[in-house]
Scaffold this motif. Structure first.
Motif, PDB file in Angstrom:
ATOM      1  N   THR A 166       0.844  -1.190   0.000  1.00 18.46           N
ATOM      2  CA  THR A 166       0.000   0.000   0.000  1.00 18.46           C
ATOM      3  C   THR A 166       0.877   1.236   0.000  1.00 18.46           C
ATOM      4  O   THR A 166       1.807   1.355   0.809  1.00 18.46           O
ATOM      5  CB  THR A 166      -0.917   0.054   1.242  1.00 18.46           C
ATOM      6  N   LEU A 167       0.580   2.165  -0.897  1.00 28.66           N
ATOM      7  CA  LEU A 167       1.200   3.491  -0.882  1.00 28.66           C
ATOM      8  C   LEU A 167       0.257   4.456  -0.181  1.00 28.66           C
ATOM      9  O   LEU A 167      -0.941   4.498  -0.485  1.00 28.66           O
ATOM     10  CB  LEU A 167       1.448   3.985  -2.308  1.00 28.66           C
ATOM     11  N   VAL A 168       0.778   5.214   0.760  1.00 31.38           N
ATOM     12  CA  VAL A 168       0.013   6.255   1.429  1.00 31.38           C
ATOM     13  C   VAL A 168       0.583   7.594   0.997  1.00 31.38           C
ATOM     14  O   VAL A 168       1.781   7.858   1.174  1.00 31.38           O
ATOM     15  CB  VAL A 168       0.081   6.116   2.962  1.00 31.38           C
ATOM     16  N   ILE A 169      -0.250   8.433   0.426  1.00 29.58           N
ATOM     17  CA  ILE A 169       0.171   9.770  -0.010  1.00 29.58           C
ATOM     18  C   ILE A 169      -0.202  10.756   1.087  1.00 29.58           C
ATOM     19  O   ILE A 169      -1.371  11.044   1.314  1.00 29.58           O
ATOM     20  CB  ILE A 169      -0.517  10.168  -1.324  1.00 29.58           C
ATOM     21  N   GLY A 170       0.801  11.244   1.791  1.00 27.26           N
ATOM     22  CA  GLY A 170       0.570  12.228   2.844  1.00 27.26           C
ATOM     23  C   GLY A 170       0.723  11.630   4.227  1.00 27.26           C
ATOM     24  O   GLY A 170       0.116  10.605   4.541  1.00 27.26           O
ATOM     25  N   ALA A 171       1.548  12.272   5.055  1.00 25.38           N
ATOM     26  CA  ALA A 171       1.804  11.799   6.415  1.00 25.38           C
ATOM     27  C   ALA A 171       1.116  12.678   7.445  1.00 25.38           C
ATOM     28  O   ALA A 171       1.656  12.927   8.519  1.00 25.38           O
ATOM     29  CB  ALA A 171       3.311  11.734   6.691  1.00 25.38           C
ATOM     30  N   HIS A 205       0.363  -5.606   5.830  1.00 21.92           N
ATOM     31  CA  HIS A 205       0.706  -4.949   4.578  1.00 21.92           C
ATOM     32  C   HIS A 205       2.129  -4.389   4.618  1.00 21.92           C
ATOM     33  O   HIS A 205       2.617  -3.964   5.670  1.00 21.92           O
ATOM     34  CB  HIS A 205      -0.253  -3.790   4.299  1.00 21.92           C
ATOM     35  N   ARG A 206       2.748  -4.362   3.458  1.00 22.46           N
ATOM     36  CA  ARG A 206       3.954  -3.559   3.282  1.00 22.46           C
ATOM     37  C   ARG A 206       3.487  -2.158   2.914  1.00 22.46           C
ATOM     38  O   ARG A 206       2.714  -1.986   1.961  1.00 22.46           O
ATOM     39  CB  ARG A 206       4.823  -4.151   2.169  1.00 22.46           C
ATOM     40  N   VAL A 207       3.923  -1.156   3.671  1.00 19.36           N
ATOM     41  CA  VAL A 207       3.383   0.199   3.522  1.00 19.36           C
ATOM     42  C   VAL A 207       4.517   1.190   3.290  1.00 19.36           C
ATOM     43  O   VAL A 207       5.528   1.182   4.011  1.00 19.36           O
ATOM     44  CB  VAL A 207       2.578   0.626   4.772  1.00 19.36           C
ATOM     45  N   THR A 208       4.332   2.036   2.289  1.00 18.10           N
ATOM     46  CA  THR A 208       5.252   3.141   2.016  1.00 18.10           C
ATOM     47  C   THR A 208       4.472   4.447   2.088  1.00 18.10           C
ATOM     48  O   THR A 208       3.413   4.566   1.463  1.00 18.10           O
ATOM     49  CB  THR A 208       5.886   3.003   0.622  1.00 18.10           C
ATOM     50  N   VAL A 209       4.987   5.403   2.847  1.00 19.91           N
ATOM     51  CA  VAL A 209       4.342   6.709   2.995  1.00 19.91           C
ATOM     52  C   VAL A 209       5.186   7.763   2.293  1.00 19.91           C
ATOM     53  O   VAL A 209       6.391   7.889   2.563  1.00 19.91           O
ATOM     54  CB  VAL A 209       4.169   7.086   4.478  1.00 19.91           C
ATOM     55  N   LEU A 210       4.581   8.505   1.398  1.00 16.55           N
ATOM     56  CA  LEU A 210       5.242   9.602   0.684  1.00 16.55           C
ATOM     57  C   LEU A 210       4.704  10.928   1.212  1.00 16.55           C
ATOM     58  O   LEU A 210       3.485  11.125   1.279  1.00 16.55           O
ATOM     59  CB  LEU A 210       4.964   9.497  -0.819  1.00 16.55           C
ATOM     60  N   GLU A 211       5.597  11.837   1.571  1.00 19.86           N
ATOM     61  CA  GLU A 211       5.195  13.114   2.159  1.00 19.86           C
ATOM     62  C   GLU A 211       6.030  14.240   1.558  1.00 19.86           C
ATOM     63  O   GLU A 211       7.258  14.179   1.535  1.00 19.86           O
ATOM     64  CB  GLU A 211       5.393  13.070   3.679  1.00 19.86           C
ATOM     65  N   ARG A 212       5.356  15.260   1.038  1.00 17.85           N
ATOM     66  CA  ARG A 212       6.062  16.365   0.382  1.00 17.85           C
ATOM     67  C   ARG A 212       6.779  17.265   1.372  1.00 17.85           C
ATOM     68  O   ARG A 212       7.725  17.977   0.999  1.00 17.85           O
ATOM     69  CB  ARG A 212       5.084  17.177  -0.481  1.00 17.85           C
ATOM     70  N   ALA A 213       6.377  17.277   2.643  1.00 16.83           N
ATOM     71  CA  ALA A 213       7.056  18.069   3.664  1.00 16.83           C
ATOM     72  C   ALA A 213       8.241  17.292   4.223  1.00 16.83           C
ATOM     73  O   ALA A 213       8.461  16.123   3.899  1.00 16.83           O
ATOM     74  CB  ALA A 213       6.080  18.441   4.778  1.00 16.83           C
ATOM     75  N   ILE A 215      -3.758   2.474  -3.089  1.00 19.72           N
ATOM     76  CA  ILE A 215      -3.238   3.771  -2.640  1.00 19.72           C
ATOM     77  C   ILE A 215      -4.225   4.390  -1.664  1.00 19.72           C
ATOM     78  O   ILE A 215      -5.446   4.371  -1.908  1.00 19.72           O
ATOM     79  CB  ILE A 215      -3.028   4.720  -3.844  1.00 19.72           C
ATOM     80  N   VAL A 216      -3.712   4.921  -0.570  1.00 19.57           N
ATOM     81  CA  VAL A 216      -4.516   5.719   0.350  1.00 19.57           C
ATOM     82  C   VAL A 216      -4.068   7.166   0.201  1.00 19.57           C
ATOM     83  O   VAL A 216      -2.892   7.482   0.422  1.00 19.57           O
ATOM     84  CB  VAL A 216      -4.358   5.261   1.817  1.00 19.57           C
ATOM     85  N   TYR A 217      -4.983   8.028  -0.189  1.00 21.36           N
ATOM     86  CA  TYR A 217      -4.674   9.442  -0.401  1.00 21.36           C
ATOM     87  C   TYR A 217      -5.082  10.242   0.825  1.00 21.36           C
ATOM     88  O   TYR A 217      -6.251  10.315   1.177  1.00 21.36           O
ATOM     89  CB  TYR A 217      -5.397   9.968  -1.646  1.00 21.36           C
ATOM     90  N   ASN A 218      -4.092  10.851   1.495  1.00 19.36           N
ATOM     91  CA  ASN A 218      -4.330  11.669   2.680  1.00 19.36           C
ATOM     92  C   ASN A 218      -3.980  13.120   2.337  1.00 19.36           C
ATOM     93  O   ASN A 218      -2.892  13.607   2.625  1.00 19.36           O
ATOM     94  CB  ASN A 218      -3.472  11.166   3.852  1.00 19.36           C
ATOM     95  N   GLY A 219      -4.913  13.762   1.677  1.00 24.31           N
ATOM     96  CA  GLY A 219      -4.748  15.160   1.301  1.00 24.31           C
ATOM     97  C   GLY A 219      -6.115  15.745   1.047  1.00 24.31           C
ATOM     98  O   GLY A 219      -7.140  15.057   1.155  1.00 24.31           O
TER      99      GLY A 219
END
Length: 494
Positions: free
Chosen positions: A6-11, A27-35, A277-281
């Motif tokens: 799972t990709l998580v967009i936003g921390a 799950h194997r989880v990767t979190v991507l955060e622009r900050a 994908i989980v979108y957190n924005g």
């Protein structure tokens, strides 16, 4: 299950909660955060060499976080030091009067009697009973569950409890409901402010929001290290479960194959694949095509006219004299309805805005002997993507905020050059798609709560979390949204 990625967009707190729940489920989880760090709106700004909380300052609904940490095989107390507030907030009025609300409803009732008289004290008692009834009716079927429609919510509550559903008062405004309980206009201001906790006007928000009074009575907690410590603790909890974080790496595009989201293209030109994908924005970034035209149909964006409040914030280190501050202090002028008529009707900040102050060094009744960390906040329209920054206006509103504090008996002394200001444009740039709205959609009208999307978007493999989706804005609600998003992922795989 272990191979599922799972990709998580936003921390933000919603993304962190989703990552924890999914990692705990294998799950194997990767979190991507622009900050550069986790937390989203839970952030600190450096002022004179110290960090000042510049976002949410209230920690409530602890049970949501207790459950989250338990899911991960840990306990909240193992990661955070919390102190239950005795005084919920101090309130002061320019026309006169100071009132503290307490964690004890009995003490608050006595304080209100001394402040406004016996009838309003009795009105407060009835108000508390009504707020508890609304909260208990909605906690499990609405707050802790996937987004229902109106009929589904009635079914969850139970057709035998239609009277309880009716008492949630969705068809009355909060402002009109307060007339049933309080004669003193200052008390209507105080409790009407609960609408702003979800970025809304008390004149348009449903009376259902009275439940916030009960949320506060269940416990307002002060966090050692500020709200940023909550984000740090959630990151540590997630990393202990194997979650991988990539900071300073925003997402440029969500990649689609056929009708399914299958990965992302980052701002570093990396393409990452995932099973979901989980979108957190802010959902409007999706709905307006900011993450690719292919995923724009995934959710309907919030129209500018339906946006919640934004804010102007002033972070400073200042010496305080006169009226003593508590950790949370609110300063009111007159004509409270005009504040919201200006913002939502004319797109302006009112002439004399309400000022919220968080005195972050006053936990536990501490009284600093020298300069202390302060966050000042006034409500503003969410027009950060449509109105240019005006330095003269920023200085003008700061002067108005400080003038209101002085007129209420509180004087601040600080270095003007060290005051860090954030306006709606700054929030809009930090949270793309929002226009500076800090709470997603304004909770106006009886159906507004059902207008927020649920955890499942309209695109397969793309799930939603954060303050712009169900169950709503605020730190605990956003955390619950992340848990619900994770639950939807797991349910769809079962």
């Amino acid at each position: 299950m272990s191979a599922n990625h799972t990709l998580v967009i936003g921390a933000g707190v919603g993304g962190l909660a989703a990552a924890i729940e999914l990692a705990a489920a294998g799950h194997r989880v990767t979190v991507l955060e622009r900050a550069a760090e986790p937390g989203g709106k839970m952030r600190q700004l450096p002022v004179n060499g110290v960090g000042v909380d510049a976002g949410p300052t209230v920690f409530t609904m602890r049970w949501i976080f207790d459950q989250l940490f338990e899911t991960a095989g840990s306990a909240l107390e193992a990661h955070l030091r919390l102190e239950k507030a005795d005084v919920l907030a101090r309130h002061a009025w320019r026309q006169g009067g100071v009132l503290d609300l307490y964690a004890s409803t009995e003490r608050s009732e006595q304080a209100i009697q001394e402040f406004a008289g016996r009838e309003d004290a009795l009105g407060y008692r009835a108000f508390c009973a009504r707020s508890a009834d609304i909260y208990e009716t909605l906690r499990e079927p609405f707050i802790a569950s996937s987004r229902p429609g109106m009929l589904e919510l009635v079914s969850r509550v139970g057709f035998s409890k239609l009277d309880a559903m009716w008492r949630t008062a969705p068809f009355s405004s909060l402002w009109s409901a307060l007339d049933d309980h309080f004669a003193d206009p200052r008390l209507r201001q105080l409790f009407g402010r609960y609408a702003t906790y979800v970025g809304s006007s008390p004149l348009k928000a449903p009376a259902t929001l009275m439940l916030i009074a009960h949320v506060e009575q269940e416990g307002v907690w002060l966090v050692d290290g500020g709200m940023r410590a909550v984000a740090v603790a959630l990151r540590e909890l997630a990393e202990g479960l194997g979650v991988q974080f990539s900071f300073d790496e925003g997402v440029r595009q969500i990649v689609m194959e056929a009708d399914r989201a299958v990965g992302v293209l980052t701002e570093h030109e990396r393409e990452l694949r995932a099973d979901q994908i989980v979108y957190n924005g802010d959902i409007s970034a999706l709905g307006t095509g900011m993450l690719g035209a292919a995923v724009a149909p995934s959710v309907k964006p919030v129209m500018p006219t339906n946006r919640s409040l934004s804010a102007m914030t002033f972070c400073m280190v200042a010496k305080v004299s006169g009226l003593a501050l508590h950790y949370h202090t609110v300063f009111f002028a007159e004509e409270y309805p005009e504040e919201f008529a200006a913002i939502f009707g004319r797109g302006q900040i009112t002439e004399y805005p309400t000022v919220y102050v968080c005195a972050q060094d006053r936990a536990g009744g501490n009284v600093p002997q020298g300069p202390e960390r302060l966050l000042l906040l006034i409500n503003a329209p969410a027009d950060g993507d449509r109105r240019l920054r005006d330095p003269h206006k920023l200085a003008q509103y700061k002067s108005k905020a400080l003038a209101l504090l002085r007129e209420c008996g509180c004087e601040l002394e600080f270095d003007e050059a060290s005051c860090v200001t954030t306006d709606p444009r700054g929030f809009s740039e930090r949270f793309p798609g929002s226009g500076g709205a800090l709470y997603g959609r304004a909770n106006h009208g009886s159906m507004a709560s059902f207008a927020r999307p649920g955890a499942r978007s309209r695109v397969k493999g793309l799930y939603l979390a954060g303050g712009s989706v169900h169950p709503g804005a605020g730190v605990p609600m956003s955390a619950m949204s992340g848990r619900l998003a994770a639950g939807a992922v797991l349910e769809d795989q079962s």
